[in-house]
Design a protein around this motif. Structure first.
Motif, short mmCIF file in Angstrom:
data_model
loop_
_atom_site.label_atom_id
_atom_site.label_comp_id
_atom_site.label_asym_id
_atom_site.label_seq_id
_atom_site.Cartn_x
_atom_site.Cartn_y
_atom_site.Cartn_z
N GLU A 123 0.85 -1.19 0.00
CA GLU A 123 0.00 0.00 0.00
C GLU A 123 0.88 1.25 0.00
O GLU A 123 1.86 1.33 0.74
CB GLU A 123 -0.88 0.05 1.26
CG GLU A 123 -1.70 -1.18 1.52
CD GLU A 123 -2.38 -1.12 2.88
OE1 GLU A 123 -2.35 -0.04 3.51
OE2 GLU A 123 -2.90 -2.14 3.34
N LYS A 124 0.51 2.20 -0.84
CA LYS A 124 1.12 3.53 -0.80
C LYS A 124 -0.01 4.53 -0.58
O LYS A 124 -0.99 4.53 -1.32
CB LYS A 124 1.87 3.84 -2.09
CG LYS A 124 3.14 3.01 -2.28
CD LYS A 124 3.91 3.46 -3.50
CE LYS A 124 5.19 2.66 -3.66
NZ LYS A 124 6.15 2.89 -2.56
N VAL A 125 0.14 5.37 0.46
CA VAL A 125 -0.93 6.27 0.85
C VAL A 125 -0.38 7.68 1.03
O VAL A 125 0.63 7.87 1.72
CB VAL A 125 -1.60 5.82 2.16
CG1 VAL A 125 -2.77 6.72 2.50
CG2 VAL A 125 -2.04 4.36 2.07
N ASP A 126 -1.04 8.64 0.39
CA ASP A 126 -0.79 10.06 0.66
C ASP A 126 -1.89 10.56 1.57
O ASP A 126 -3.07 10.58 1.19
CB ASP A 126 -0.78 10.87 -0.64
CG ASP A 126 0.34 10.46 -1.57
OD1 ASP A 126 1.38 9.99 -1.07
OD2 ASP A 126 0.19 10.59 -2.80
N PHE A 127 -1.52 10.97 2.77
CA PHE A 127 -2.47 11.31 3.83
C PHE A 127 -2.34 12.81 4.08
O PHE A 127 -1.48 13.26 4.83
CB PHE A 127 -2.11 10.51 5.09
CG PHE A 127 -3.11 10.57 6.20
CD1 PHE A 127 -3.94 9.50 6.46
CD2 PHE A 127 -3.21 11.69 7.00
CE1 PHE A 127 -4.84 9.54 7.52
CE2 PHE A 127 -4.11 11.74 8.05
CZ PHE A 127 -4.93 10.67 8.31
N ASP A 128 -3.19 13.59 3.42
CA ASP A 128 -3.07 15.06 3.46
C ASP A 128 -4.27 15.69 4.14
O ASP A 128 -5.38 15.14 4.14
CB ASP A 128 -2.95 15.64 2.04
CG ASP A 128 -1.73 15.13 1.30
OD1 ASP A 128 -0.84 14.56 1.97
OD2 ASP A 128 -1.68 15.28 0.07
N VAL A 129 -4.04 16.87 4.71
CA VAL A 129 -5.10 17.71 5.24
C VAL A 129 -4.76 19.16 4.89
O VAL A 129 -3.63 19.61 5.11
CB VAL A 129 -5.27 17.57 6.77
CG1 VAL A 129 -6.32 18.56 7.27
CG2 VAL A 129 -5.66 16.15 7.15
N ASN A 130 -5.74 19.86 4.35
CA ASN A 130 -5.58 21.29 4.03
C ASN A 130 -6.69 22.06 4.74
O ASN A 130 -7.71 21.50 5.13
CB ASN A 130 -5.66 21.53 2.52
CG ASN A 130 -4.68 20.67 1.75
OD1 ASN A 130 -3.47 20.81 1.90
ND2 ASN A 130 -5.20 19.76 0.94
N ARG A 131 -6.49 23.37 4.85
CA ARG A 131 -7.47 24.18 5.57
C ARG A 131 -7.63 25.53 4.87
O ARG A 131 -6.64 26.21 4.58
CB ARG A 131 -7.03 24.38 7.02
CG ARG A 131 -8.08 25.01 7.91
CD ARG A 131 -7.60 25.03 9.35
NE ARG A 131 -7.60 23.69 9.94
CZ ARG A 131 -6.74 23.28 10.86
NH1 ARG A 131 -5.80 24.09 11.30
NH2 ARG A 131 -6.82 22.05 11.36
N LEU A 132 -8.90 25.88 4.59
CA LEU A 132 -9.22 27.17 3.99
C LEU A 132 -9.75 28.11 5.06
O LEU A 132 -10.73 27.78 5.74
CB LEU A 132 -10.29 26.99 2.89
CG LEU A 132 -10.83 28.26 2.24
CD1 LEU A 132 -9.74 28.96 1.43
CD2 LEU A 132 -12.04 27.93 1.36
N ASN A 133 -9.09 29.27 5.23
CA ASN A 133 -9.53 30.28 6.20
C ASN A 133 -10.60 31.13 5.53
O ASN A 133 -10.35 31.83 4.54
CB ASN A 133 -8.34 31.14 6.62
CG ASN A 133 -8.67 32.05 7.79
OD1 ASN A 133 -9.78 32.57 7.89
ND2 ASN A 133 -7.71 32.24 8.68
#
Length: 689
Positions: free
Chosen positions: A375-385
């Motif tokens: 398994e290859k996983v890109d685990f991202d989180v972004n935030r819009l103000n």
């Protein structure tokens, strides 16, 4: 007789069968038979081999047939599974795109505590590192049956099989060219929202040696709540090729896409005002996946089968959800004004190779299997103000997981005594590498375990069968846990079960007692943090009774599950485990007269606690508090057109009494009440040519 060298007579039997008496694990290569073949053919797949007559499965088991899945009162996969003893469902969306399934008291949240398979292949985005099924590439119309095995399968299917195995089996390729069309409209009684479901199936044998099938299932519209607009595309192509009498190739290619608004949880005050509304305008879910598998089977005799399967998927899924940051309220409090909108894209690339071998020698049937999975996983989180429209990266985590598994079992039939013993041993080795692309941290986690098991079956007579099992299960540390500073560990559990079945004339009865002894059970808290509850125990009783007098037009059935849970370590030692109703009841009946069929189903869900502290009084935000019990009643009336072959019209009424049960929020909206779907009406037209 070779399994794949079918005579025209057997092929006709295949086409007439609808209850799933025998089926291979792969939907493309699957064939069916109404009668038990006199000569049993060994299979390298345990679910397949025990399905030849599931009355003699050494463990709690229930198979939902095509007839049940197509019943007009069944609105979704959740409705169907709610009929199975020990299964607890939480319908989060009303559209079926994100089922939450729990077994034997284990939390249903994102179906994390049960091994979910589709045609024998793990459905989780990360079968080892991300067991939560946050992309569920299954639609009800494409299913032929659902096989729910609550005990006895841990050696052959892993990891994460503490709650058993649920195998969703898609429709097999018919022998004769077949075209099936189905249209379904569901209208909510309160809001008038319409959900449309379009299904097309075309397939058959192109030649005597080659079969092909195409399925398309499109869902469009809204469920009963506001902010629930949904689009689903599910396309499946199956093929199988009989190379010769001993060799078969089969495969499947699927593309699944979903784009859905999520109504989320409500504050208790908003729920009392109007439970159809939404307080989460920014919550949304979008995903797509390409998946496929190909299997080579070699069966030189009835006593030997070797299969080698390769499978994989490339998936993307993203949740958007509002957050209120910097204030006194919880970030997901439904009454809070969002200051940010976060998005959590995940990209998964998974591939695996899995050989299996079954050999029958006298009274022994050996099954051996192995699997390598990456398994290859890109685990991202972004935030819009939302105040200045700026966007920032919160997480950039990368995971690389390599897993090796192997198992061996021996089903030993002790002559004519009626006893069958199956000792087995599974080995799991999982290595997960983690790197933080926004920082310098890196880590790895290794899980290695030997998982023994023993199942025992005893055929006392043609009517009575007794069984017992003891097996050990493993759930590796999950990718969201690797970076957690708390006391997170690989989870293990022992599963014990004793039961019996009685099948005689008009009666079918099953009862079993079970216990799950958990070590280091990790649960998600309302703030999305993780807590190790330490040792927990689940124990209970499952019963089911079906009665169809003289195989006549009337059929009645009932199931009852009693559950007792306990936290055995930590601050809340002695308290119940969250989301574990003490009682689950299902009552169902059907009456068929001429071309008319009427069905009625009632499901009861008992009280439970929503947090480890067993908070009784509900908090103002709805983050905790005891969950009330409720009944849900569904009914349908179907009419088979007498002048036209294989054309039916069905009217369904869902949640007939408009019960207002609820459960706590899930995942991106964890605080508040999530109402069960309200009363709705459906109209279905089904035509097969």
């Amino acid at each position: 007789m070779h399994r794949w060298a079918l005579t025209p007579l057997v092929c006709a039997m295949v086409m007439s069968y609808t209850h799933g008496a025998f089926a291979a694990e792969n939907s493309a290569a699957r064939v069916e038979n109404t009668d038990q073949l006199e000569t049993l053919v060994v299979s390298s797949d345990w679910l397949d081999s025990t399905h030849q007559d599931s009355r003699y499965t050494p463990g709690g088991r229930e198979t939902l047939s095509t007839e049940t899945l197509e019943a007009g009162e069944v609105r979704s996969i959740e409705d169907a599974l709610g009929r199975v003893p020990g299964v607890h469902i939480q319908d989060e969306t009303g559209t079926g795109v994100l089922p939450n399934i729990g077994v034997r008291g284990l939390s249903p949240r994102r179906s994390e505590r049960v091994q979910i398979l589709v045609d024998g292949i793990p459905a989780a985005l990360g079968p080892y590192s991300n067991i939560g099924v946050s992309l569920f590439p299954v639609t009800l119309a494409t299913l032929e049956r659902v096989d729910v095995v609550r005990g006895g399968a841990a050696v052959h299917y892993g990891p994460n099989n503490v709650g058993g195995v649920i195998n969703f089996v898609t429709r097999g390729i018919p022998y004769q060219p077949t075209l099936q069309l189905r249209e379904r409209l569901t209208v909510d009684d309160e809001t008038g929202h319409v959900l449309k479901n379009h299904y097309l199936r075309a397939g058959g044998r192109v030649t005597d040696d080659f079969g092909l099938q195409f399925q398309a299932n499109l869902v469009r519209g809204e469920a009963g709540r506001d902010h629930s607009d949904t689009e689903v595309d599910n396309f499946i192509v199956d093929a199988d090729w009989d190379l010769d009498e001993a060799n078969t190739l089969s495969g499947q290619l699927q593309y699944y896409k979903v784009d859905s608004d999520l109504p989320g949880a409500l504050s208790p005050a908003a729920y009392r005002e109007d439970r159809h509304q939404s307080q989460r305008p920014d919550d949304r879910f979008k995903a797509d996946t390409w998946s496929g598998h190909v299997t080579w089977r070699w069966q030189p005799s009835q006593d030997v089968e070797f299969s080698w399967r390769h499978f994989g998927h490339r998936s993307d899924r993203t949740f958007w959800f509002g957050q209120s940051l910097g204030g006194d309220l919880h970030w997901s409090d439904p009454t809070a004004v969002p200051t940010h909108v976060a998005d959590s894209p995940r990209q998964f690339t998974v591939w695996a190779s899995e050989p299996r071998l079954a050999i029958r020698q006298g009274d022994h049937t050996w099954m051996l299997g192995a699997r390598y999975l990456q398994e290859k996983v890109d685990f991202d989180v972004n935030r819009l103000n939302l105040s200045d429209d700026t966007r920032s990266a919160v997480r950039r985590w990368d995971f690389d997981t390599h897993a090796v598994a192997a198992y061996v079992s021996d089903t030993w039939t002790l002559g004519d005594s009626g006893w069958t013993l199956t000792p087995g041993l599974r080995y799991e080795h999982v290595k997960m590498d983690y790197a933080d692309a926004l920082g310098t941290s890196a880590d790895d986690n290794v899980a290695e375990a030997w998982l023994p098991g023993l199942t025992v079956g005893y055929t006392a007579s043609e009517a009575w069968y007794f069984y017992g099992s003891s097996q050990r299960s493993l759930t590796p540390v999950q990718l969201a846990q690797v970076t957690n500073p708390g006391d997170i560990a690989n989870e293990t559990a022992w599963n014990y079960e004793l039961g019996s079945r009685y099948t005689q004339g008009s009666w079918q009865v099953q009862a079993d007692v079970f216990m799950i002894d958990y070590q280091d059970q990790v649960v998600k808290q309302p703030d999305n943090s993780l807590k190790n509850l330490g040792r927990t125990r689940y124990q209970g009783l499952e019963t089911s009774v079906d009665w169809q007098p003289n195989n006549g037009p009337l059929a009645l059935g009932a199931t009852w599950t009693w559950l007792d849970t306990e936290q055995r370590d930590g601050d809340f030692k002695g308290q119940e485990v969250p989301n574990a109703p003490k009682h689950l009841v299902n009552l169902h009946s059907s009456w068929q007269v001429s071309d008319w069929t009427w069905r009625l189903n009632a499901r009861y869900v008992g009280e439970s606690y929503s947090d480890a502290a067993n908070t009784e009084a509900e908090t103002t935000s709805g983050s905790a508090g005891k969950l009330p019990d409720y009944w849900q009643v569904d009914s349908s009336l179907a009419y088979q057109l007498p002048m036209v072959q294989d054309v039916s019209v069905t009217l369904g009424v869902h949640n007939l009494t408009d019960a207002d049960g609820y459960f706590r929020g899930v995942d991106t909206s964890p605080v508040g009440r999530v109402p069960i779907p309200g009363r709705a009406y459906s109209l279905t037209l089904d035509m097969t040519l």
